[in-house]
Design a protein around this motif. Structure first.
Motif, PDB file in Angstrom:
ATOM      1  N   GLY A  18      -0.563  10.039  -5.157  1.00 57.56           N
ATOM      2  CA  GLY A  18       0.810   9.987  -4.669  1.00 57.56           C
ATOM      3  C   GLY A  18       0.939  10.355  -3.202  1.00 57.56           C
ATOM      4  O   GLY A  18       1.862   9.921  -2.530  1.00 57.56           O
ATOM      5  N   GLN A  19      -0.005  11.156  -2.702  1.00 58.36           N
ATOM      6  CA  GLN A  19       0.022  11.561  -1.302  1.00 58.36           C
ATOM      7  C   GLN A  19      -0.694  10.564  -0.399  1.00 58.36           C
ATOM      8  O   GLN A  19      -0.378  10.456   0.779  1.00 58.36           O
ATOM      9  CB  GLN A  19      -0.624  12.933  -1.156  1.00 58.36           C
ATOM     10  N   VAL A  20      -1.647   9.824  -0.949  1.00 57.46           N
ATOM     11  CA  VAL A  20      -2.464   8.902  -0.152  1.00 57.46           C
ATOM     12  C   VAL A  20      -1.890   7.492  -0.126  1.00 57.46           C
ATOM     13  O   VAL A  20      -1.828   6.852   0.917  1.00 57.46           O
ATOM     14  CB  VAL A  20      -3.922   8.870  -0.691  1.00 57.46           C
ATOM     15  N   PHE A  21      -1.447   6.986  -1.275  1.00 58.86           N
ATOM     16  CA  PHE A  21      -1.051   5.586  -1.382  1.00 58.86           C
ATOM     17  C   PHE A  21       0.464   5.415  -1.297  1.00 58.86           C
ATOM     18  O   PHE A  21       1.210   6.040  -2.046  1.00 58.86           O
ATOM     19  CB  PHE A  21      -1.569   4.983  -2.694  1.00 58.86           C
ATOM     20  N   CYS A  22       0.887   4.541  -0.401  1.00 63.47           N
ATOM     21  CA  CYS A  22       2.311   4.228  -0.265  1.00 63.47           C
ATOM     22  C   CYS A  22       2.684   3.027  -1.120  1.00 63.47           C
ATOM     23  O   CYS A  22       3.729   3.022  -1.751  1.00 63.47           O
ATOM     24  CB  CYS A  22       2.651   3.915   1.190  1.00 63.47           C
ATOM     25  N   ARG A  23       1.808   2.025  -1.106  1.00 61.72           N
ATOM     26  CA  ARG A  23       2.115   0.764  -1.773  1.00 61.72           C
ATOM     27  C   ARG A  23       0.819   0.071  -2.145  1.00 61.72           C
ATOM     28  O   ARG A  23      -0.099  -0.020  -1.339  1.00 61.72           O
ATOM     29  CB  ARG A  23       2.889  -0.089  -0.768  1.00 61.72           C
ATOM     30  N   VAL A  24       0.749  -0.419  -3.381  1.00 62.39           N
ATOM     31  CA  VAL A  24      -0.444  -1.114  -3.877  1.00 62.39           C
ATOM     32  C   VAL A  24       0.036  -2.386  -4.565  1.00 62.39           C
ATOM     33  O   VAL A  24       0.772  -2.316  -5.552  1.00 62.39           O
ATOM     34  CB  VAL A  24      -1.241  -0.222  -4.863  1.00 62.39           C
ATOM     35  N   ILE A  25      -0.374  -3.553  -4.041  1.00 62.09           N
ATOM     36  CA  ILE A  25       0.132  -4.832  -4.546  1.00 62.09           C
ATOM     37  C   ILE A  25      -0.997  -5.814  -4.853  1.00 62.09           C
ATOM     38  O   ILE A  25      -1.615  -6.372  -3.936  1.00 62.09           O
ATOM     39  CB  ILE A  25       1.055  -5.510  -3.507  1.00 62.09           C
ATOM     40  N   PRO A  26      -1.293  -6.056  -6.114  1.00 63.39           N
ATOM     41  CA  PRO A  26      -2.235  -7.124  -6.469  1.00 63.39           C
ATOM     42  C   PRO A  26      -1.580  -8.494  -6.258  1.00 63.39           C
ATOM     43  O   PRO A  26      -0.366  -8.633  -6.351  1.00 63.39           O
ATOM     44  CB  PRO A  26      -2.502  -6.893  -7.961  1.00 63.39           C
ATOM     45  N   CYS A  27      -2.410  -9.484  -5.983  1.00 63.20           N
ATOM     46  CA  CYS A  27      -1.931 -10.862  -5.755  1.00 63.20           C
ATOM     47  C   CYS A  27      -2.694 -11.812  -6.668  1.00 63.20           C
ATOM     48  O   CYS A  27      -3.921 -11.814  -6.688  1.00 63.20           O
ATOM     49  CB  CYS A  27      -2.144 -11.263  -4.304  1.00 63.20           C
ATOM     50  N   ALA A  28      -1.952 -12.613  -7.418  1.00 59.01           N
ATOM     51  CA  ALA A  28      -2.558 -13.533  -8.384  1.00 59.01           C
ATOM     52  C   ALA A  28      -3.168 -14.767  -7.728  1.00 59.01           C
ATOM     53  O   ALA A  28      -4.167 -15.296  -8.200  1.00 59.01           O
ATOM     54  CB  ALA A  28      -1.507 -13.955  -9.412  1.00 59.01           C
ATOM     55  N   HIS A  29      -2.544 -15.250  -6.656  1.00 57.55           N
ATOM     56  CA  HIS A  29      -3.023 -16.452  -5.970  1.00 57.55           C
ATOM     57  C   HIS A  29      -3.134 -16.150  -4.481  1.00 57.55           C
ATOM     58  O   HIS A  29      -2.254 -15.506  -3.916  1.00 57.55           O
ATOM     59  CB  HIS A  29      -2.049 -17.618  -6.155  1.00 57.55           C
ATOM     60  N   GLY A  30      -4.199 -16.629  -3.860  1.00 61.19           N
ATOM     61  CA  GLY A  30      -4.369 -16.383  -2.439  1.00 61.19           C
ATOM     62  C   GLY A  30      -4.890 -17.594  -1.705  1.00 61.19           C
ATOM     63  O   GLY A  30      -5.460 -18.504  -2.311  1.00 61.19           O
ATOM     64  N   PHE A  31      -4.682 -17.599  -0.388  1.00 63.43           N
ATOM     65  CA  PHE A  31      -5.160 -18.698   0.436  1.00 63.43           C
ATOM     66  C   PHE A  31      -5.254 -18.273   1.900  1.00 63.43           C
ATOM     67  O   PHE A  31      -4.616 -17.314   2.319  1.00 63.43           O
ATOM     68  CB  PHE A  31      -4.256 -19.926   0.299  1.00 63.43           C
ATOM     69  N   PHE A  32      -6.048 -19.005   2.653  1.00 66.36           N
ATOM     70  CA  PHE A  32      -6.158 -18.832   4.092  1.00 66.36           C
ATOM     71  C   PHE A  32      -5.309 -19.895   4.765  1.00 66.36           C
ATOM     72  O   PHE A  32      -5.124 -20.988   4.226  1.00 66.36           O
ATOM     73  CB  PHE A  32      -7.616 -18.984   4.540  1.00 66.36           C
TER      74      PHE A  32
END
Length: 179
Positions: free
Chosen positions: A62-76
């Motif tokens: 709780g002190q280290v991480f502000c936001r953690v977001i997995p992504c199902a689809h990705g691209f460049f």
């Protein structure tokens, strides 16, 4: 930057601890952006549950991480036009889960300052979703007040990741912090 499927924002002075704690889940990478790390995990669902359990057991999370977001689809991508085209392609996979549900689009951008305007692109993608759902007679409603689902778009330099978060998951995983 290597391929990733999770974007992590750490607290000020939390970079070293964040990097260390995340390494148990997969391959962690620095980004050129302050307090932003990326992570490649094998299984997003397993990661979500494991991270939640660790967060509940270890107050340091709780002190280290502000936001953690997995992504199902990705691209460049290299240009705004390429971003829009590829994002629309990814959105096609989410349409069945969005039919007859309220939603909105959120974009969290790191990089492309002055080129990609988050609110403008979120509006464009929201309009595209609305159009596609209407074509399928799957009436929907754009709302920013506790929607059924949120389409999240994470941009880190020239890579983007998309994920769809139903209300139940947003409540279960407080570290997502989508709004």
């Amino acid at each position: 930057m290597k391929d990733w499927n999770v974007v992590v924002t750490v607290a000020e002075n939390g970079f070293k601890d964040g990097f260390s704690l995340l390494s148990k889940y997969g391959s962690v990478e620095k980004t050129p952006f302050r307090n932003v790390l990326t992570l490649k995990v094998e299984n997003i669902e397993a990661f979500l549950e494991s991270f939640l359990q660790d967060m509940q057991a270890n107050p340091a999370y709780g002190q280290v991480f502000c936001r953690v977001i997995p992504c199902a689809h990705g691209f460049f991508f290299q240009t705004v036009e390429a971003f829009e085209e590829k994002a629309k392609q990814c959105i096609q996979a989410f349409l069945p889960q969005m039919a007859h549900r309220s939603f909105h689009v959120r974009i969290h951008r790191r990089g492309f300052h002055g080129t990609i305007r988050s609110q403008q692109e979120a509006g464009l993608l929201g309009d595209y979703l609305d159009e596609q759902l209407s074509l399928q007679d799957a009436a929907d409603k754009v709302t920013f007040d506790d929607p059924d689902v949120i389409l999240d778009v994470e941009i880190v330099a020239q890579q983007a990741g998309l994920s769809l978060w139903p209300r139940e998951q947003r409540k279960r995983y407080p570290f997502l912090k989508l709004d």
